[in-house]
Enzyme design. Structure first.
Site, mmCIF file in Angstrom:
data_model
loop_
_atom_site.group_PDB
_atom_site.id
_atom_site.type_symbol
_atom_site.label_atom_id
_atom_site.label_comp_id
_atom_site.label_asym_id
_atom_site.label_seq_id
_atom_site.Cartn_x
_atom_site.Cartn_y
_atom_site.Cartn_z
ATOM 1 C CG HIS A 49 -1.701 1.244 1.263
ATOM 2 N ND1 HIS A 49 -2.500 1.799 0.636
ATOM 3 C CD2 HIS A 49 -1.549 2.297 2.288
ATOM 4 C CE1 HIS A 49 -3.078 2.929 0.854
ATOM 5 N NE2 HIS A 49 -2.414 3.213 1.968
ATOM 6 C CD GLU B 48 -6.838 4.333 3.909
ATOM 7 O OE1 GLU B 48 -6.734 4.463 5.032
ATOM 8 O OE2 GLU B 48 -6.202 5.181 3.115
ATOM 9 C CE LYS C 222 -6.388 8.782 5.482
ATOM 10 N NZ LYS C 222 -6.624 7.281 5.092
ATOM 11 C CB THR D 185 -4.673 0.582 3.050
ATOM 12 O OG1 THR D 185 -5.305 1.717 3.609
ATOM 13 C CG2 THR D 185 -5.408 0.047 2.052
ATOM 14 N NE ARG E 43 6.646 9.950 -1.230
ATOM 15 C CZ ARG E 43 5.600 9.552 -0.515
ATOM 16 N NH1 ARG E 43 4.621 10.382 -0.089
ATOM 17 N NH2 ARG E 43 5.667 8.282 -0.064
ATOM 18 C CG ASP F 240 -9.054 5.102 7.903
ATOM 19 O OD1 ASP F 240 -9.851 5.775 8.244
ATOM 20 O OD2 ASP F 240 -7.777 5.337 7.534
ATOM 21 C CD GLU G 266 -6.762 1.102 7.732
ATOM 22 O OE1 GLU G 266 -6.703 1.005 9.187
ATOM 23 O OE2 GLU G 266 -6.701 2.322 6.981
HETATM 24 MN MN MN Z 1 -5.896 4.166 6.979
#
Ligand code: MN
Length: 420
Positions: free
Chosen positions: A138, A204, A258, A354, A147, A238, A206
């Site tokens: 992830h 996400e 979030k 994640t 990036r 999430d 999780e």
């Molecule tokens: Mn998260």
């Protein structure tokens, strides 16, 4: 599995809740107060009734008030030694051949419910909440998108479990509908933000663990005993507004993107129930500092599926991942969380980050599955998605399976409704 112990309560073949699971949750039966419960097959068992009828007396627990509480914090605070005995006692009472409870018609009538007849509530009063970022796949995917491919992981990533302190007030139980959040979003072609409903609403995938043993400020949890502090696990969605996140996160990390709703599954599956499913995690290189070095198998083989169900339509499988992919394990996360002297409390929640795997169909977010909006997915009804639309329901399922034994978490269900 031939020697698998059976219950006198019927357990469908593919059930997440055989006699070997005995998870803990909070139920609200019709016109009654919330109280602790467990589940076998499709039967939910009211633990306050079993306590009333004296079925836990032989355990000599000095104070049974936690069996009547509206959250599990006090029950968990009894300590693993006691909660293990409670699980064992429940397993014994419901084992095939044990008629002690089965022949007690009054107790059974009052304690046993069909699972679809009771409402499940948030099982904890959650104190503090941390979200880690511990899947190398992830973190690499996100780094590549935002990036550059050559330096996808930041220099600290392989040396410590990166995390941030999140918001516990907005953590809700499965089934809660969540409004699409509004917030500041900066369009690509402008240097000023606008205020709009998120157009890039994501899930996400999780797992989260619950701490069950508190520490004092200044004290650290050594990695070798970290699991003594972990009561059990839940599925954790999430929810993330990517467009809000992208503008706000520099330099301190996610904030309002979030904290508009994070969703947990209702049953806490204990670490004891997950014992048979321990596996080795990914090899860690370079070697972590000594306080993060561990021995033994600290990862767990938990299969994870995410489905999306449009308002009118059937479920579409979006991804199939596994908790075993986690680079940093729970013991390392807790050792790191406390190494500077941060104290933990009973009922704190620690989400994994994640959980993505190596294959494109194992990515744990829409951001990755649709590669930042560039690869739409086509659903069975012919519509496309790059992010979650209003009316969509996200369903996460998690279970372990080995030699005929299946231990599962049930579901974590989240419907997205229009912005307020
Ligand atoms: Mn998260």
């Amino acid at each position: 599995m031939k020697n698998k112990k059976e219950s006198w309560v019927s357990v469908p073949g593919n059930s997440d809740f055989p006699l070997q699971n005995i998870p803990f949750g909070i139920i609200k039966p019709y016109q009654s107060d919330p109280r602790p419960a467990t589940r076998i097959g499709n039967t939910v068992i009211d633990l306050s009734v079993l306590a009333d009828f004296g079925y836990f007396d032989e355990l000599e627990i000095p104070d049974l008030s936690s069996f009547y509480a509206p959250v599990l914090n006090d029950f968990i605070a009894l300590g693993k030694k006691t909660t293990r005995l409670v699980r064992q006692r429940i397993m014994d009472l419901f084992s095939l051949g044990n008629s002690e409870l089965q022949s007690d018609e009054d107790a059974c009538t009052m304690a046993l419910f069909k699972a679809d007849e009771v409402q499940m509530l948030l099982p904890l009063s959650i104190g503090d909440y941390t979200d880690f970022y511990s899947s190398v796949e992830h973190a690499t995917n996100v780094g590549m998108m935002f990036r550059d491919t050559a330096n996808a992981l930041l220099p600290n990533w392989r040396h410590l479990p990166v995390g941030y302190h999140g918001r516990s007030s907005s953590i809700v139980v499965s089934g809660t509908e969540i409004h699409r959040p509004k917030g500041q979003i900066k369009p690509e072609d402008s240097s000023f933000p606008i205020f709009n409903p998120s157009r890039r609403l994501d899930f996400e995938l999780e797992m989260a663990f619950v701490t069950g043993k508190e520490t004092n400020l200044g004290e650290k949890i050594p990695i070798d005993t970290a699991e003594d502090h972990i009561f059990g696990l839940l599925i954790f969605n999430d929810l993330s507004a990517r467009d809000i996140q992208r503008w706000e996160y520099v330099p301190l990390g996610p904030f309002l993107s979030k904290s508009f709703g994070s969703v947990v599954s209702p049953w806490i599956v204990t670490l004891e129930a997950l014992e048979p499913f321990r596996v080795d995690g990914p090899e860690q290189y370079p070697k972590a500092l000594p306080y993060l070095q561990f021995t033994g198998k600290k990862n767990f083989d938990i299969q994870l599926d995410v489905y999306l169900k449009p308002e009118q339509g059937s479920e579409n499988l979006l991804c199939h991942s596994n908790f075993k992919y986690m680079y940093w394990n729970m013991s390392q996360q807790l050792a790191h969380q406390t190494v500077s002297g941060c104290n933990v409390r009973v009922g704190d929640l620690y989400a994994s980050g994640t959980i993505s795997g190596p294959d494109p169909d194992s990515f744990g977010s829409m951001l990755e599955l649709c590669w930042n909006g560039t690869r739409p997915m086509v659903l069975k009804d012919g519509t496309q998605r790059t992010f979650i639309q209003d009316g969509d329901t996200v369903i996460m399922r998690a279970f372990c399976e080995k030699q005929g034994l299946r231990i599962g978490f049930g579901e974590c269900v989240t419907k997205i409704i229009p912005a307020l």
